[in-house]
Design a protein around this motif. Structure first.
Motif, PDB file in Angstrom:
ATOM      1  N   TYR A  67     -19.542  19.948  -2.882  1.00 46.20           N
ATOM      2  CA  TYR A  67     -18.350  19.759  -3.699  1.00 46.20           C
ATOM      3  C   TYR A  67     -17.533  21.070  -3.713  1.00 46.20           C
ATOM      4  CZ  TYR A  67     -20.919  15.704  -5.505  1.00 46.20           C
ATOM      5  OH  TYR A  67     -21.626  14.534  -5.622  1.00 46.20           O
ATOM      6  N   PRO A  68     -16.262  20.999  -4.110  1.00 45.43           N
ATOM      7  CA  PRO A  68     -15.450  22.223  -4.183  1.00 45.43           C
ATOM      8  C   PRO A  68     -16.015  23.277  -5.142  1.00 45.43           C
ATOM      9  CG  PRO A  68     -14.041  20.276  -4.247  1.00 45.43           C
ATOM     10  CD  PRO A  68     -15.456  19.788  -4.365  1.00 45.43           C
ATOM     11  N   PHE A  69     -16.771  22.833  -6.149  1.00 46.51           N
ATOM     12  CA  PHE A  69     -17.305  23.777  -7.142  1.00 46.51           C
ATOM     13  C   PHE A  69     -18.690  24.319  -6.778  1.00 46.51           C
ATOM     14  CE2 PHE A  69     -17.809  19.360  -8.579  1.00 46.51           C
ATOM     15  CZ  PHE A  69     -19.190  19.243  -8.609  1.00 46.51           C
ATOM     16  N   VAL A  70     -19.231  23.934  -5.609  1.00 47.91           N
ATOM     17  CA  VAL A  70     -20.511  24.482  -5.158  1.00 47.91           C
ATOM     18  C   VAL A  70     -20.290  25.908  -4.670  1.00 47.91           C
ATOM     19  CG1 VAL A  70     -22.350  24.297  -3.446  1.00 47.91           C
ATOM     20  CG2 VAL A  70     -21.496  22.248  -4.591  1.00 47.91           C
ATOM     21  N   LEU A  71     -21.116  26.842  -5.136  1.00 51.55           N
ATOM     22  CA  LEU A  71     -20.876  28.267  -4.912  1.00 51.55           C
ATOM     23  C   LEU A  71     -21.685  28.884  -3.779  1.00 51.55           C
ATOM     24  CD1 LEU A  71     -20.852  29.322  -8.670  1.00 51.55           C
ATOM     25  CD2 LEU A  71     -18.860  29.020  -7.189  1.00 51.55           C
ATOM     26  N   VAL A  72     -22.730  28.220  -3.319  1.00 53.79           N
ATOM     27  CA  VAL A  72     -23.608  28.837  -2.329  1.00 53.79           C
ATOM     28  C   VAL A  72     -23.092  28.585  -0.916  1.00 53.79           C
ATOM     29  CG1 VAL A  72     -25.632  28.708  -3.795  1.00 53.79           C
ATOM     30  CG2 VAL A  72     -25.097  26.800  -2.296  1.00 53.79           C
ATOM     31  N   PRO A  73     -23.416  29.491   0.034  1.00 52.76           N
ATOM     32  CA  PRO A  73     -22.940  29.326   1.409  1.00 52.76           C
ATOM     33  C   PRO A  73     -23.742  28.273   2.163  1.00 52.76           C
ATOM     34  CG  PRO A  73     -24.296  31.283   1.240  1.00 52.76           C
ATOM     35  CD  PRO A  73     -24.141  30.758  -0.166  1.00 52.76           C
ATOM     36  N   GLU A  74     -23.289  27.959   3.375  1.00 52.85           N
ATOM     37  CA  GLU A  74     -23.977  26.975   4.200  1.00 52.85           C
ATOM     38  C   GLU A  74     -25.234  27.554   4.841  1.00 52.85           C
ATOM     39  OE1 GLU A  74     -21.428  25.223   7.058  1.00 52.85           O
ATOM     40  OE2 GLU A  74     -19.945  24.529   5.603  1.00 52.85           O
ATOM     41  N   ARG A  79     -28.589  29.522   0.695  1.00 52.89           N
ATOM     42  CA  ARG A  79     -27.839  28.365   1.187  1.00 52.89           C
ATOM     43  C   ARG A  79     -28.070  27.143   0.285  1.00 52.89           C
ATOM     44  NH1 ARG A  79     -32.730  28.362   3.348  1.00 52.89           N
ATOM     45  NH2 ARG A  79     -33.773  26.385   3.767  1.00 52.89           N
ATOM     46  N   LEU A  80     -27.210  26.147   0.463  1.00 54.25           N
ATOM     47  CA  LEU A  80     -27.366  24.905  -0.282  1.00 54.25           C
ATOM     48  C   LEU A  80     -28.532  24.106   0.287  1.00 54.25           C
ATOM     49  CD1 LEU A  80     -26.258  22.991  -2.448  1.00 54.25           C
ATOM     50  CD2 LEU A  80     -24.820  21.952  -0.669  1.00 54.25           C
ATOM     51  N   ARG A  81     -29.485  23.780  -0.578  1.00 50.19           N
ATOM     52  CA  ARG A  81     -30.644  22.988  -0.190  1.00 50.19           C
ATOM     53  C   ARG A  81     -30.447  21.545  -0.628  1.00 50.19           C
ATOM     54  NH1 ARG A  81     -35.547  26.843  -0.520  1.00 50.19           N
ATOM     55  NH2 ARG A  81     -34.609  28.895  -0.850  1.00 50.19           N
ATOM     56  N   ARG A  82     -31.322  20.683  -0.159  1.00 50.15           N
ATOM     57  CA  ARG A  82     -31.314  19.317  -0.654  1.00 50.15           C
ATOM     58  C   ARG A  82     -31.805  19.317  -2.105  1.00 50.15           C
ATOM     59  NH1 ARG A  82     -34.816  16.272   3.804  1.00 50.15           N
ATOM     60  NH2 ARG A  82     -36.020  18.172   3.436  1.00 50.15           N
ATOM     61  N   PRO A  83     -31.290  18.419  -2.952  1.00 43.25           N
ATOM     62  CA  PRO A  83     -31.638  18.445  -4.380  1.00 43.25           C
ATOM     63  C   PRO A  83     -33.138  18.467  -4.653  1.00 43.25           C
ATOM     64  CG  PRO A  83     -29.816  16.949  -4.024  1.00 43.25           C
ATOM     65  CD  PRO A  83     -30.267  17.388  -2.659  1.00 43.25           C
ATOM     66  N   PHE A  84     -33.904  17.647  -3.917  1.00 47.86           N
ATOM     67  CA  PHE A  84     -35.339  17.592  -4.195  1.00 47.86           C
ATOM     68  C   PHE A  84     -36.068  18.863  -3.749  1.00 47.86           C
ATOM     69  CE2 PHE A  84     -34.677  13.009  -4.765  1.00 47.86           C
ATOM     70  CZ  PHE A  84     -35.466  12.794  -5.881  1.00 47.86           C
ATOM     71  N   GLU A  85     -35.461  19.650  -2.851  1.00 48.66           N
ATOM     72  CA  GLU A  85     -36.073  20.925  -2.466  1.00 48.66           C
ATOM     73  C   GLU A  85     -36.108  21.873  -3.653  1.00 48.66           C
ATOM     74  OE1 GLU A  85     -35.144  22.807   1.374  1.00 48.66           O
ATOM     75  OE2 GLU A  85     -33.909  21.053   1.807  1.00 48.66           O
ATOM     76  N   TYR A  86     -35.020  21.904  -4.431  1.00 50.85           N
ATOM     77  CA  TYR A  86     -35.002  22.744  -5.631  1.00 50.85           C
ATOM     78  C   TYR A  86     -36.054  22.263  -6.633  1.00 50.85           C
ATOM     79  CZ  TYR A  86     -30.408  24.467  -4.055  1.00 50.85           C
ATOM     80  OH  TYR A  86     -29.374  25.045  -3.354  1.00 50.85           O
ATOM     81  N   VAL A  87     -36.140  20.962  -6.808  1.00 49.29           N
ATOM     82  CA  VAL A  87     -37.101  20.393  -7.761  1.00 49.29           C
ATOM     83  C   VAL A  87     -38.524  20.746  -7.364  1.00 49.29           C
ATOM     84  CG1 VAL A  87     -38.060  18.245  -8.685  1.00 49.29           C
ATOM     85  CG2 VAL A  87     -35.575  18.507  -8.468  1.00 49.29           C
ATOM     86  N   GLU A  88     -38.863  20.551  -6.097  1.00 49.37           N
ATOM     87  CA  GLU A  88     -40.225  20.817  -5.638  1.00 49.37           C
ATOM     88  C   GLU A  88     -40.560  22.295  -5.734  1.00 49.37           C
ATOM     89  OE1 GLU A  88     -42.553  18.670  -4.946  1.00 49.37           O
ATOM     90  OE2 GLU A  88     -41.158  17.050  -5.450  1.00 49.37           O
ATOM     91  N   LEU A  89     -39.589  23.168  -5.485  1.00 45.71           N
ATOM     92  CA  LEU A  89     -39.843  24.607  -5.552  1.00 45.71           C
ATOM     93  C   LEU A  89     -40.143  25.030  -6.983  1.00 45.71           C
ATOM     94  CD1 LEU A  89     -39.949  27.045  -3.697  1.00 45.71           C
ATOM     95  CD2 LEU A  89     -37.524  27.439  -4.139  1.00 45.71           C
ATOM     96  N   ILE A  90     -39.370  24.534  -7.941  1.00 50.37           N
ATOM     97  CA  ILE A  90     -39.617  24.878  -9.345  1.00 50.37           C
ATOM     98  C   ILE A  90     -40.962  24.329  -9.803  1.00 50.37           C
ATOM     99  CG2 ILE A  90     -38.820  24.479 -11.714  1.00 50.37           C
ATOM    100  CD1 ILE A  90     -35.958  24.529 -10.642  1.00 50.37           C
ATOM    101  N   ALA A 139     -26.673   8.514 -11.966  1.00 49.42           N
ATOM    102  CA  ALA A 139     -26.258   7.164 -11.579  1.00 49.42           C
ATOM    103  C   ALA A 139     -24.866   7.185 -10.964  1.00 49.42           C
ATOM    104  CB  ALA A 139     -26.268   6.243 -12.799  1.00 49.42           C
ATOM    105  N   GLY A 140     -24.708   6.475  -9.851  1.00 49.30           N
ATOM    106  CA  GLY A 140     -23.405   6.379  -9.209  1.00 49.30           C
ATOM    107  C   GLY A 140     -23.062   7.531  -8.304  1.00 49.30           C
ATOM    108  N   SER A 141     -23.921   8.555  -8.221  1.00 46.10           N
ATOM    109  CA  SER A 141     -23.664   9.687  -7.332  1.00 46.10           C
ATOM    110  C   SER A 141     -24.364   9.449  -6.001  1.00 46.10           C
ATOM    111  CB  SER A 141     -24.164  10.987  -7.973  1.00 46.10           C
ATOM    112  OG  SER A 141     -25.587  11.025  -7.959  1.00 46.10           O
ATOM    113  N   SER A 142     -24.219  10.378  -5.103  1.00 46.12           N
ATOM    114  CA  SER A 142     -24.841  10.255  -3.784  1.00 46.12           C
ATOM    115  C   SER A 142     -26.182  10.974  -3.715  1.00 46.12           C
ATOM    116  CB  SER A 142     -23.904  10.818  -2.712  1.00 46.12           C
ATOM    117  OG  SER A 142     -23.595  12.180  -3.002  1.00 46.12           O
ATOM    118  N   GLY A 143     -26.836  11.099  -4.843  1.00 44.54           N
ATOM    119  CA  GLY A 143     -28.140  11.758  -4.860  1.00 44.54           C
ATOM    120  C   GLY A 143     -28.185  13.050  -5.641  1.00 44.54           C
ATOM    121  N   ASP A 144     -27.118  13.336  -6.423  1.00 43.99           N
ATOM    122  CA  ASP A 144     -27.125  14.539  -7.260  1.00 43.99           C
ATOM    123  C   ASP A 144     -28.232  14.446  -8.307  1.00 43.99           C
ATOM    124  OD1 ASP A 144     -24.885  15.214  -5.847  1.00 43.99           O
ATOM    125  OD2 ASP A 144     -23.474  14.699  -7.444  1.00 43.99           O
ATOM    126  N   ILE A 145     -28.787  15.595  -8.680  1.00 41.77           N
ATOM    127  CA  ILE A 145     -29.827  15.652  -9.705  1.00 41.77           C
ATOM    128  C   ILE A 145     -29.349  16.527 -10.854  1.00 41.77           C
ATOM    129  CG2 ILE A 145     -32.131  16.567 -10.245  1.00 41.77           C
ATOM    130  CD1 ILE A 145     -33.067  15.659  -7.537  1.00 41.77           C
TER     131      ILE A 145
END
Length: 234
Positions: A67-74, A79-90, A139-145
């Motif tokens: 999204y335009p408001f995402v701050l991390v680089p590619e 870098r931006l990880r997949r949402p579940f990668e952040y969850v599993e790491l925590i 709900a209604g997003s493309s997989g955001d957590i």
């Protein structure tokens, strides 16, 4: 131009990520532990005690797309990880029962992929325990957590060895606290012996007997340990 970044790291910065979306607010709780007492013919008094540990609550999202408001680089460590990668790491960090490090840092433009400890300004930099982590798919997003993370300041503590000098003065050996996880094994190098290894890894050479017993090393072999031998560490 300056922006703010929120970083979580584990094991002395060996694992680190920046929150891809800054939370709208950062809630920090600082409170005391005073108690009130009522004294006959005097009234209520308040006994001031030491402050409680700082508590921090963060609420934000792990986005599934840029999204335009995402701050991390590619690319890069932040870098931006997949949402579940952040969850599993925590979740993995929580299972270790070790503290993490929370960093809230002022960043100049272009510093997104740098080590936050080298940034231009710091607001918060402290070791913390993860007290609560809750998350849900939006709900209604493309997989955001959406997630909520509750942290509490962690104070390093340990039993310090005490030595008595010839004058009978008691001295405590201060050891620098670290959030780095101790290695579970150690590979012997040239010039190593168990005393040196215990001093390096455990902070006290006198603990070499613990390593000796853990690895089943008889006294007769203490001076014959080969280079490259892998030792189990407590």
């Amino acid at each position: 131009m300056e922006e703010y970044g929120f970083f979580l790291s584990f094991n002395n910065m060996q694992e680190i990520f920046r929150l891809p979306v800054n939370p709208e607010t950062l809630e920090m709780k600082e409170s005391g532990d005073g108690k009130s007492y009522t004294i006959v013919d005097f009234g209520e008094i308040n006994a001031i005690s030491y402050p409680k540990l700082t508590e921090i609550t963060i609420e934000s999202i792990f986005p599934a797309q840029r999204y335009p408001f995402v701050l991390v680089p590619e690319k890069g460590p932040n870098r931006l990880r997949r949402p579940f990668e952040y969850v599993e790491l925590i979740k993995k960090w929580m299972e270790t029962r070790r503290p993490i490090r929370f960093i809230f840092s002022g960043l100049r433009a272009g510093e997104q992929s740098r080590d936050p400890r080298e940034s231009s300004d710091f607001a918060v930099n402290m070791a913390m325990s993860i007290e609560n982590f809750s998350w849900k798919l939006v709900a209604g997003s493309s997989g955001d957590i959406e997630f909520s993370l509750s942290l509490k300041k962690y104070v390093f503590y340990q039993a310090l060895p005490i030595k008595v000098d010839k004058k009978g003065q008691v001295k405590k050996e201060q050891q620098r606290p670290s959030d780095k996880k101790q290695p579970s094994t150690y590979t012997m190098k040239a010039g190593d012996n168990l005393w040196k290894i215990a001093k390096k890894v455990l902070g006290d050479g006198q603990k070499y007997t613990i390593i000796q017993k853990l690895n089943g090393i008889p006294d007769s072999q203490l001076r014959k340990l080969p280079i490259g031998k892998v030792l189990k560490m407590p």
